[in-house]
Design a protein around this motif. Structure first.
Motif, PDB file in Angstrom:
ATOM      1  N   GLU A  84       0.829  -1.207   0.000  1.00 26.95           N
ATOM      2  CA  GLU A  84       0.000   0.000   0.000  1.00 26.95           C
ATOM      3  C   GLU A  84       0.866   1.261   0.000  1.00 26.95           C
ATOM      4  O   GLU A  84       0.563   2.235  -0.690  1.00 26.95           O
ATOM      5  CB  GLU A  84      -0.916  -0.002   1.219  1.00 26.95           C
ATOM      6  N   HIS A  85       1.949   1.225   0.757  1.00 26.32           N
ATOM      7  CA  HIS A  85       2.818   2.400   0.848  1.00 26.32           C
ATOM      8  C   HIS A  85       3.474   2.721  -0.491  1.00 26.32           C
ATOM      9  O   HIS A  85       3.507   3.883  -0.908  1.00 26.32           O
ATOM     10  CB  HIS A  85       3.894   2.176   1.908  1.00 26.32           C
ATOM     11  N   PHE A  86       3.997   1.698  -1.167  1.00 25.08           N
ATOM     12  CA  PHE A  86       4.736   1.937  -2.399  1.00 25.08           C
ATOM     13  C   PHE A  86       3.853   1.901  -3.648  1.00 25.08           C
ATOM     14  O   PHE A  86       4.320   2.223  -4.739  1.00 25.08           O
ATOM     15  CB  PHE A  86       5.887   0.936  -2.525  1.00 25.08           C
ATOM     16  N   GLY A  87       2.608   1.487  -3.505  1.00 28.96           N
ATOM     17  CA  GLY A  87       1.665   1.602  -4.603  1.00 28.96           C
ATOM     18  C   GLY A  87       1.728   0.476  -5.618  1.00 28.96           C
ATOM     19  O   GLY A  87       2.303  -0.591  -5.370  1.00 28.96           O
ATOM     20  N   LYS A  88       1.169   0.745  -6.797  1.00 27.72           N
ATOM     21  CA  LYS A  88       0.974  -0.302  -7.803  1.00 27.72           C
ATOM     22  C   LYS A  88       2.288  -0.875  -8.320  1.00 27.72           C
ATOM     23  O   LYS A  88       2.314  -1.985  -8.854  1.00 27.72           O
ATOM     24  CB  LYS A  88       0.153   0.238  -8.963  1.00 27.72           C
ATOM     25  N   ASP A  89       3.368  -0.119  -8.194  1.00 23.73           N
ATOM     26  CA  ASP A  89       4.658  -0.603  -8.681  1.00 23.73           C
ATOM     27  C   ASP A  89       5.446  -1.333  -7.594  1.00 23.73           C
ATOM     28  O   ASP A  89       6.651  -1.553  -7.745  1.00 23.73           O
ATOM     29  CB  ASP A  89       5.500   0.571  -9.202  1.00 23.73           C
ATOM     30  N   PHE A  90       4.768  -1.731  -6.524  1.00 20.57           N
ATOM     31  CA  PHE A  90       5.463  -2.377  -5.411  1.00 20.57           C
ATOM     32  C   PHE A  90       6.149  -3.663  -5.864  1.00 20.57           C
ATOM     33  O   PHE A  90       5.582  -4.488  -6.563  1.00 20.57           O
ATOM     34  CB  PHE A  90       4.484  -2.705  -4.288  1.00 20.57           C
ATOM     35  N   HIS A  91       7.396  -3.786  -5.481  1.00 26.71           N
ATOM     36  CA  HIS A  91       8.154  -5.008  -5.696  1.00 26.71           C
ATOM     37  C   HIS A  91       9.191  -5.098  -4.587  1.00 26.71           C
ATOM     38  O   HIS A  91       9.446  -4.132  -3.875  1.00 26.71           O
ATOM     39  CB  HIS A  91       8.841  -5.000  -7.061  1.00 26.71           C
ATOM     40  N   LEU A  92       9.766  -6.255  -4.435  1.00 23.96           N
ATOM     41  CA  LEU A  92      10.841  -6.455  -3.468  1.00 23.96           C
ATOM     42  C   LEU A  92      12.106  -6.822  -4.215  1.00 23.96           C
ATOM     43  O   LEU A  92      12.083  -7.688  -5.091  1.00 23.96           O
ATOM     44  CB  LEU A  92      10.492  -7.574  -2.478  1.00 23.96           C
ATOM     45  N   ASP A  93      13.193  -6.172  -3.861  1.00 16.80           N
ATOM     46  CA  ASP A  93      14.473  -6.500  -4.476  1.00 16.80           C
ATOM     47  C   ASP A  93      15.383  -7.268  -3.521  1.00 16.80           C
ATOM     48  O   ASP A  93      16.031  -8.237  -3.924  1.00 16.80           O
ATOM     49  CB  ASP A  93      15.168  -5.214  -4.932  1.00 16.80           C
ATOM     50  N   VAL A  94      15.432  -6.834  -2.280  1.00 12.25           N
ATOM     51  CA  VAL A  94      16.302  -7.481  -1.293  1.00 12.25           C
ATOM     52  C   VAL A  94      15.509  -7.691  -0.011  1.00 12.25           C
ATOM     53  O   VAL A  94      14.897  -6.754   0.520  1.00 12.25           O
ATOM     54  CB  VAL A  94      17.556  -6.643  -0.990  1.00 12.25           C
ATOM     55  N   VAL A  95      15.525  -8.910   0.493  1.00  5.01           N
ATOM     56  CA  VAL A  95      14.898  -9.241   1.770  1.00  5.01           C
ATOM     57  C   VAL A  95      15.969  -9.805   2.689  1.00  5.01           C
ATOM     58  O   VAL A  95      16.766 -10.659   2.276  1.00  5.01           O
ATOM     59  CB  VAL A  95      13.756 -10.265   1.582  1.00  5.01           C
ATOM     60  N   VAL A  96      15.998  -9.309   3.913  1.00  2.00           N
ATOM     61  CA  VAL A  96      16.975  -9.770   4.894  1.00  2.00           C
ATOM     62  C   VAL A  96      16.232 -10.304   6.113  1.00  2.00           C
ATOM     63  O   VAL A  96      15.617  -9.547   6.864  1.00  2.00           O
ATOM     64  CB  VAL A  96      17.945  -8.650   5.310  1.00  2.00           C
ATOM     65  N   ASN A  97      16.258 -11.615   6.277  1.00  2.00           N
ATOM     66  CA  ASN A  97      15.636 -12.259   7.429  1.00  2.00           C
ATOM     67  C   ASN A  97      16.630 -12.274   8.581  1.00  2.00           C
ATOM     68  O   ASN A  97      17.492 -13.141   8.676  1.00  2.00           O
ATOM     69  CB  ASN A  97      15.206 -13.688   7.076  1.00  2.00           C
ATOM     70  N   ASN A  98      16.488 -11.291   9.447  1.00  2.00           N
ATOM     71  CA  ASN A  98      17.442 -11.081  10.526  1.00  2.00           C
ATOM     72  C   ASN A  98      16.850 -11.318  11.908  1.00  2.00           C
ATOM     73  O   ASN A  98      17.587 -11.532  12.871  1.00  2.00           O
ATOM     74  CB  ASN A  98      17.980  -9.646  10.431  1.00  2.00           C
ATOM     75  N   ALA A  99      15.533 -11.294  12.041  1.00  2.00           N
ATOM     76  CA  ALA A  99      14.907 -11.401  13.362  1.00  2.00           C
ATOM     77  C   ALA A  99      15.278 -12.723  14.038  1.00  2.00           C
ATOM     78  O   ALA A  99      15.248 -13.781  13.410  1.00  2.00           O
ATOM     79  CB  ALA A  99      13.391 -11.286  13.230  1.00  2.00           C
ATOM     80  N   GLY A 100      15.628 -12.646  15.299  1.00  2.00           N
ATOM     81  CA  GLY A 100      15.956 -13.863  16.031  1.00  2.00           C
ATOM     82  C   GLY A 100      16.655 -13.559  17.333  1.00  2.00           C
ATOM     83  O   GLY A 100      17.007 -12.420  17.627  1.00  2.00           O
TER      84      GLY A 100
END
Length: 300
Positions: A84-100
């Motif tokens: 919703e924040h980034f709108g219709k062109d929303f995509h993900l390029d880099v995801v970092v799973n760091n929680a732990g």
């Protein structure tokens, strides 16, 4: 065996990063670094968004979201809010799973709640975010592809006494990541990197470490876990072998931005590299020792 990360990864202009566990440590350092890049966009997440106050509020390239990786509903809500924040062109390029966090102590005294919460956070949380990220990355019509960093640890390569469930969670992350990476079609250009840091300055402080109740049968000073704890505590006091979170963040950003093939595994720190080398060299010797038994009459 299906190869992984077969093409060089090019970090695009205006890349969107999603990072979990940004309240402290590696997550905070990496979020700070990405936020400092004018050509990058950031989705910073934490269980409590107030922990993200170090990031600016008025920058449209930065969105701060609540995300509890142990809750499927929270994960879905965070992805929806980011879109919703980034709108219709929303995509993900880099995801970092760091929680732990680390659960340490005498394994025999660990409660069901402690052990399930540890694996829920380290493994299932990583799996939830990873699978959602893959879905977004492969469905992006004009922007297919991306890079997923799953933060493991030296503890995902080598096991030490007194941290059984932490090792179990990190070993699970490693096996899961390698398997999922081999499921990707090369045309999707979805890359994976398992990051395996050794000691990081914030790893053993505050809420990032939990302890099981001591068990009297393991209390003697000559017990392996007690000896290791003494050695580690001495090193922590001296700061020996500890990396700064900012150094880990720089290494992660460097892998994403260098325009080369992404390594599936990335040990970080001299300690991690040397212990990984030692483990696999030792394993080769053990493998050779049982060659005759393993062959079961076949020629190897």
């Amino acid at each position: 065996m299906n190869p992984v990360n077969t093409k060089p990864y090019e970090l695009p202009f205006g890349a969107v990063w999603l990072i979990t566990g940004c309240s402290s440590g590696i997550g905070r350092a990496l979020a700070t670094l990405v936020a400092s890049k004018s050509d990058q966009r950031l989705i910073a997440t934490a269980r409590n968004p107030s922990d993200l106050s170090y990031l600016p509020d008025a920058n449209p390239n930065i969105v701060k979201l609540a995300l509890d990786v142990t809750s499927p509903g929270s994960v879905n809500a965070a992805f929806a809010a980011a879109a919703e924040h980034f709108g219709k062109d929303f995509h993900l390029d880099v995801v970092v799973n760091n929680a732990g966090y680390s659960l340490s102590g005498d394994t025999e005294s660990a409660t069901e709640e402690e052990t399930h919460q540890e694996i829920e956070t380290l493994f299932f949380g990583t799996a939830r975010v990873t699978t959602r990220a893959v879905e977004v990355m492969r469905q992006a019509e004009d922007h297919r592809g991306g890079l997923i960093f799953n933060i493991s640890s030296l503890a995902g390569l080598c096991a030490f006494p007194g941290h059984a469930y932490y090792h179990a969670g990190k070993f699970a992350v490693e096996g899961f990541t390698e398997s999922v990476a081999r499921e990707m079609h090369p045309d999707w250009n979805i890359n994976f990197c398992i990051v395996e840091p050794s000691g990081v300055r914030t790893n053993f402080e505050g809420h990032s470490k939990a302890h099981t109740k001591p068990h009297p049968a393991y209390a003697a000073d000559d017990m392996p876990a007690r000896k290791l704890a003494k050695y580690v505590n001495q090193g922590l006091k001296l700061g020996v072998g500890l990396m700064e979170p900012s150094a880990v963040a720089e290494a992660i950003y460097g892998i994403a931005s260098r325009g080369e093939r992404v390594p599936l595994r990335l040990p970080l720190g001299a300690v991690a590299w040397k212990l990984a080398q030692s483990k696999f060299e030792s394993f080769l010797g053990e493998l050779d020792a049982v060659k005759g038994i393993s062959a079961m009459g076949e020629k190897i």
